[in-house]
Write a protein that holds these residues in place. Sequence first.
Motif, PDB file in Angstrom:
ATOM      1  N   PRO A  95      -5.102  -4.572  39.498  1.00  0.00           N
ATOM      2  CA  PRO A  95      -6.123  -5.241  38.662  1.00  0.00           C
ATOM      3  C   PRO A  95      -5.645  -5.512  37.235  1.00  0.00           C
ATOM      4  CG  PRO A  95      -7.102  -3.438  39.876  1.00  0.00           C
ATOM      5  CD  PRO A  95      -5.628  -3.344  40.088  1.00  0.00           C
ATOM      6  N   ILE A  96      -4.866  -4.605  36.681  1.00  0.00           N
ATOM      7  CA  ILE A  96      -4.351  -4.799  35.318  1.00  0.00           C
ATOM      8  C   ILE A  96      -3.387  -5.986  35.293  1.00  0.00           C
ATOM      9  CG2 ILE A  96      -2.973  -3.741  33.487  1.00  0.00           C
ATOM     10  CD1 ILE A  96      -4.128  -1.028  34.461  1.00  0.00           C
ATOM     11  N   VAL A  97      -2.546  -6.079  36.291  1.00  0.00           N
ATOM     12  CA  VAL A  97      -1.601  -7.194  36.365  1.00  0.00           C
ATOM     13  C   VAL A  97      -2.338  -8.509  36.554  1.00  0.00           C
ATOM     14  CG1 VAL A  97       0.269  -8.186  37.755  1.00  0.00           C
ATOM     15  CG2 VAL A  97       0.280  -5.745  37.205  1.00  0.00           C
ATOM     16  N   ILE A  98      -3.354  -8.515  37.387  1.00  0.00           N
ATOM     17  CA  ILE A  98      -4.131  -9.742  37.616  1.00  0.00           C
ATOM     18  C   ILE A  98      -4.829 -10.193  36.340  1.00  0.00           C
ATOM     19  CG2 ILE A  98      -6.145 -10.674  38.829  1.00  0.00           C
ATOM     20  CD1 ILE A  98      -5.243  -9.036  41.268  1.00  0.00           C
ATOM     21  N   VAL A  99      -5.437  -9.267  35.619  1.00  0.00           N
ATOM     22  CA  VAL A  99      -6.120  -9.615  34.364  1.00  0.00           C
ATOM     23  C   VAL A  99      -5.111 -10.118  33.337  1.00  0.00           C
ATOM     24  CG1 VAL A  99      -7.413  -8.669  32.414  1.00  0.00           C
ATOM     25  CG2 VAL A  99      -8.090  -8.113  34.738  1.00  0.00           C
ATOM     26  N   THR A 137      -5.148 -13.862  31.795  1.00  0.00           N
ATOM     27  CA  THR A 137      -5.231 -14.039  30.339  1.00  0.00           C
ATOM     28  C   THR A 137      -4.106 -14.939  29.846  1.00  0.00           C
ATOM     29  OG1 THR A 137      -6.267 -11.881  30.099  1.00  0.00           O
ATOM     30  CG2 THR A 137      -5.256 -12.818  28.131  1.00  0.00           C
ATOM     31  N   ILE A 138      -2.898 -14.700  30.320  1.00  0.00           N
ATOM     32  CA  ILE A 138      -1.767 -15.531  29.907  1.00  0.00           C
ATOM     33  C   ILE A 138      -1.981 -16.980  30.351  1.00  0.00           C
ATOM     34  CG2 ILE A 138       0.697 -15.953  30.297  1.00  0.00           C
ATOM     35  CD1 ILE A 138       0.980 -12.853  30.451  1.00  0.00           C
ATOM     36  N   TYR A 139      -2.429 -17.166  31.578  1.00  0.00           N
ATOM     37  CA  TYR A 139      -2.691 -18.521  32.082  1.00  0.00           C
ATOM     38  C   TYR A 139      -3.711 -19.235  31.205  1.00  0.00           C
ATOM     39  CZ  TYR A 139      -4.571 -22.227  35.002  1.00  0.00           C
ATOM     40  OH  TYR A 139      -5.020 -23.438  35.459  1.00  0.00           O
ATOM     41  N   ALA A 143     -11.476 -15.026  29.646  1.00  0.00           N
ATOM     42  CA  ALA A 143     -10.782 -15.931  30.565  1.00  0.00           C
ATOM     43  C   ALA A 143     -11.762 -16.578  31.539  1.00  0.00           C
ATOM     44  CB  ALA A 143      -9.701 -15.165  31.324  1.00  0.00           C
ATOM     45  N   VAL A 144     -12.687 -15.804  32.054  1.00  0.00           N
ATOM     46  CA  VAL A 144     -13.677 -16.360  32.985  1.00  0.00           C
ATOM     47  C   VAL A 144     -14.580 -17.366  32.270  1.00  0.00           C
ATOM     48  CG1 VAL A 144     -15.668 -15.782  34.428  1.00  0.00           C
ATOM     49  CG2 VAL A 144     -13.607 -14.378  34.545  1.00  0.00           C
TER      50      VAL A 144
END
Length: 85
Positions: free
Chosen positions: A6-10, A14-16, A49-50
């Motif tokens: 989940p941390i990697v996905i967030v 965020t970067i995207y 981000a959302v």
Amino acid sequence: MGRYLPIVIVALLTIYCVVEVAQAQPFAVRRMPRWLWATFIICVPLIGAVCWLLFGRPTAESRGDRTGRGHPKAPDDDVDFLRGL
């Protein structure tokens, strides 16, 4: 590994979103200025981000793009063009 996913996905989301905000044209961004969107996304990563994806991201209408709205996509789809041949 599963608890870090989940941390990697967030982080990737965020970067995207920050890159997308930076590349967006200023007049096409909705609701807030670009710098405020970037600050919001960085300070509140998941929610920011959302919110960008739902409320701030430029749409075809906000960019002034009219492709697909009553205009043919190619010359052979245009009845008037074919009539003139």
